[in-house]
Design an enzyme around this catalytic site. Structure first.
Site, short mmCIF file in Angstrom:
data_model
loop_
_atom_site.label_atom_id
_atom_site.label_comp_id
_atom_site.label_asym_id
_atom_site.label_seq_id
_atom_site.Cartn_x
_atom_site.Cartn_y
_atom_site.Cartn_z
N ASN A 139 0.82 -1.22 0.00
CA ASN A 139 0.00 0.00 0.00
C ASN A 139 0.85 1.27 0.00
O ASN A 139 0.33 2.37 0.19
CB ASN A 139 -0.96 0.02 1.19
CG ASN A 139 -0.24 0.03 2.55
OD1 ASN A 139 0.92 0.43 2.65
ND2 ASN A 139 -0.93 -0.40 3.59
N GLY A 181 6.28 5.25 4.11
CA GLY A 181 5.61 3.96 3.98
C GLY A 181 5.09 3.33 5.25
O GLY A 181 4.50 2.25 5.21
N ASP A 198 2.64 2.36 8.26
CA ASP A 198 1.20 2.15 8.10
C ASP A 198 0.58 1.50 9.34
O ASP A 198 1.25 1.22 10.33
CB ASP A 198 0.92 1.31 6.85
CG ASP A 198 1.75 0.04 6.78
OD1 ASP A 198 2.11 -0.49 7.85
OD2 ASP A 198 2.06 -0.41 5.67
N ASP A 258 -6.39 18.86 17.72
CA ASP A 258 -5.30 19.70 17.23
C ASP A 258 -5.68 21.18 17.32
O ASP A 258 -6.86 21.54 17.24
CB ASP A 258 -5.01 19.31 15.78
CG ASP A 258 -3.78 19.99 15.21
OD1 ASP A 258 -2.70 19.82 15.79
OD2 ASP A 258 -3.92 20.69 14.19
N GLU A 274 -4.85 20.74 22.33
CA GLU A 274 -3.52 21.32 22.19
C GLU A 274 -3.59 22.84 22.34
O GLU A 274 -4.17 23.53 21.50
CB GLU A 274 -2.93 20.97 20.82
CG GLU A 274 -1.56 21.58 20.60
CD GLU A 274 -1.12 21.60 19.14
OE1 GLU A 274 0.09 21.60 18.88
OE2 GLU A 274 -2.01 21.66 18.25
#
Length: 639
Positions: free
Chosen positions: A158, A179, A181, A352, A381
């Site tokens: 993926n 990459g 995941d 966030d 945050e």
């Protein structure tokens, strides 16, 4: 004869009534024999029975859907109101889902005219557990923060998705995708558990279909889709389930303030005020970006201009600012959060950029979630080193403007800075250690200090090893101190093996370096210890011992906190509860030093035997203690 006629009438009426009820049942319970998906998009993609709030608002997106008349024939589900948007390609449907509604599939019919009708199958599900059973994180937990693209690549198939804009993997480029995941996290749950962590907070895993730097996850382009480069929804659910089996909760990183500029709705916004500064965006005019003056949320002298620029400015040019004052946007964000709580069986949400959205909305958002899940946890945050600003956002704080945030936890950037400053400063009259002593003394400002999240570093700041100038003893002091405080501690992945960003301190791409061993062919493997330096192995083991002791320490979780003013380059902190006293000593002296323990007589340790949780050595608390080297000493009466 009259009796026979009367009986016949009764039978006729009974049969007629029975037929009528059967007809009504058929009319309100349409049987779905084939799932239909004629509509381009409906969000939320499904919903549940059994919420306190029986209303759900569906966003429907399809060409010229404004011209259609929607209808539903399903027992317990009704369309209360249909709202047209400014764009002809949207409808918003207010559904009521009664308490008697059964889980199942039903069709929503969109009739345009006698010749055209579109049908979309929708699903109402049963909730897997009662809302009160959702248990949030608290001071008993230790949180492991992961940037998923940089932790472990468990499924190389993926890595690249041709349907998305960023199509390359380049581990040599700090701002490209590497990459990592979901499968990589799942495969290393044993490591996370053995280290002693009880919660996982992953940076966002939703689709970021941006042209570059999409790895960080904070420019979401679809709020209901797992980024296929991380895996799929089933794998996200698998992570939640397998983590839960190991006693580890899952915290989801969410963003209510903004989306990515490539979000699917940016090409056709539902309303003229769906995002802030929308007119400027649509006319390709320069955007007045946020002034980032977060104090305007509390400042009683703040100008209207500053407040407006703070609330409506775009965080960065590639992140459109969502307008939560639009009631449809507000519903969308609240429902999205609840959808993910149910879908993943979450233990918490990390929100966030908490001070940037409309603050009234943020109170309503947190309130809606906590009303539904009374034992849940949300942390916001607030990047401020001023305890007054941190305290303002925590639920229960007595704010002069009457603001009630409904937010259980905020982030302790103040203590993080105090600790770094204290340990970096050369001691003279204990001025360095006084910074953490007085920093903790500020807890009187907080409604609930132990519900605040503290951390040595995170995905947005230099690694603690970098901040402490590569000093191992200071790094150990920082980590053990934070894990001892009346707080919820969070540790960033790789901090346990002294990951750093010495080459370019503060560089976000470098801060989020790959965890060694997460990729096939890595020479160093931090999961197994292969290739780590002695210093890295020592730090990893040190943190592992502290975390695993902390798991079962009632004194650290719930004990009274007693600390003494710094003395001769040392700082003593005690956590005390019946049956257990935990002692944390910070010693900044390079040469051996003898400390008179009579100074600490009030704690009641005289004559008691304590054990060093790192070395296993025992120590009898009597008249004095000799501190032979700079660093932390962690002692407990819990033998």
């Amino acid at each position: 004869m009259k009796k026979l006629i009367h009986l016949a009438l009764i039978i006729l009426i009974s049969v007629s009534f029975s037929c009528q009820k059967e007809t009504e049942k058929t009319q309100t319970s349409e049987v779905v024999t084939k799932v239909k998906n004629d509509i381009e998009r409906i969000e939320p993609p499904h919903w549940w029975t059994g919420f306190k709030n029986t209303q759900v608002q569906l966003l429907v997106k399809h060409p010229n859907i404004m011209e259609a008349t929607p209808s539903i024939n399903y027992a317990g589900v009704s369309i209360e109101k249909v709202h047209k948007a400014d764009s002809p390609n949207y409808l918003f449907l207010d559904l009521n889902i009664s308490e008697s509604t059964k889980a199942g599939l039903f069709n929503i019919h969109f009739k345009f005219n006698e010749e055209k009708e579109l049908v979309q199958t929708y699903e109402i599900k049963n909730r897997l557990k009662d809302a009160s059973d959702y248990q949030g994180f608290d001071s008993k937990d230790a949180i492991y923060l992961i940037t998923p693209d940089r932790f472990a690549n468990g499924d190389t198939s993926n890595d690249i998705n041709e349907s998305l804009k960023e199509k390359t993997i380049d581990r040599k480029n700090d701002y490209a995708r590497h990459g990592g995941d979901l499968r990589g996290i799942i495969q290393h749950l044993d490591y996370i558990e053995e280290m002693g962590f009880t919660q996982i907070w992953s940076c966002p895993l939703l689709t970021n279909d941006m042209e570059r730097s999409s790895y960080h996850g904070y420019a979401m382009t679809d709020f209901y889709q797992v980024d296929p480069r991380y895996g799929n929804l089933e794998e996200y659910q698998e992570l939640a389930t397998k983590a839960k089996e190991k006693g580890i909760g899952l915290i989801m990183d969410q963003v209510a303030n903004h989306c990515g500029s490539a979000h699917w709705w940016m090409q056709d916004l539902p309303f003229k005020d769906w995002v802030n500064q929308q007119e400027s965006f649509e006319n390709n005019k320069p955007l007045n970006n946020s002034n980032h003056r977060r104090t305007s949320n509390q400042d009683s002298y703040a100008s209207k201009r500053d407040k407006k620029e703070m609330a409506e400015g775009w965080f960065v040019p590639t992140m459109p600012d969502l307008n939560q004052r639009n009631p449809f946007m507000a519903n969308y964000i609240i429902q999205n959060s609840i959808w993910w709580v149910e879908t993943l069986n979450l233990s918490g949400i990390r929100q966030d950029t908490y001070p940037y959205p409309d603050k009234t909305f943020m109170s309503n958002w947190a309130g809606a979630i906590m009303n539904e899940y009374p034992n849940f946890s949300i942390v916001g945050e607030e990047w401020s080193t001023n305890p007054l600003l941190i305290a303002y956002w925590q639920e229960g704080h007595d704010n002069k403007d009457g603001y009630d945030s409904n937010l259980r936890s905020t982030m302790d950037f103040a203590m993080q800075k105090n600790m770094v400053d204290a340990l970096n400063e050369d001691e003279k009259w204990d001025t360095g250690l006084v910074k953490i002593y007085e920093g903790l003394a500020n807890d009187f400002a907080y409604a609930s200090p132990k519900d605040i999240m503290v951390f040595p570093d995170n995905h947005d700041m230099s690694r603690i090893f970098t901040q402490l100038k590569g000093d191992v003893p200071n790094t150990k002091m920082a980590l053990s101190y934070l894990l001892t405080l009346p707080r919820i501690p969070q540790i960033y992945y790789g901090t346990e093996i002294l990951m750093h960003d010495f080459e370019k301190p503060g560089d976000h791409g470098l801060i989020r370096t790959d965890f060694p061993g997460g990729w096939q062919g890595d020479i160093v493997n931090a999961f197994s210890g292969e290739g780590l330096t002695d210093a890295q192995k020592d730090m990893q083991l040190f943190l592992k011992k502290v975390l695993n002791y902390r798991k079962s320490s009632d004194a650290i979780h719930n004990g009274q906190t007693i600390h003494f003013a710094p003395f001769m380059g040392t700082y003593f902190l005690f956590r005390v509860i019946e049956g257990e006293t935990f002692v944390h000593i910070i010693n900044k002296n390079e040469e051996p030093i003898t400390i008179d323990l009579n100074r600490y007589e009030e704690v009641g340790l005289n004559g008691k035997t304590l054990i060093n949780i790192i070395t296993g050595e025992t120590f009898k608390w009597q008249d004095k203690i000799i501190l032979s080297e700079r660093g932390s000493l962690l002692l407990t009466t819990k033998i």
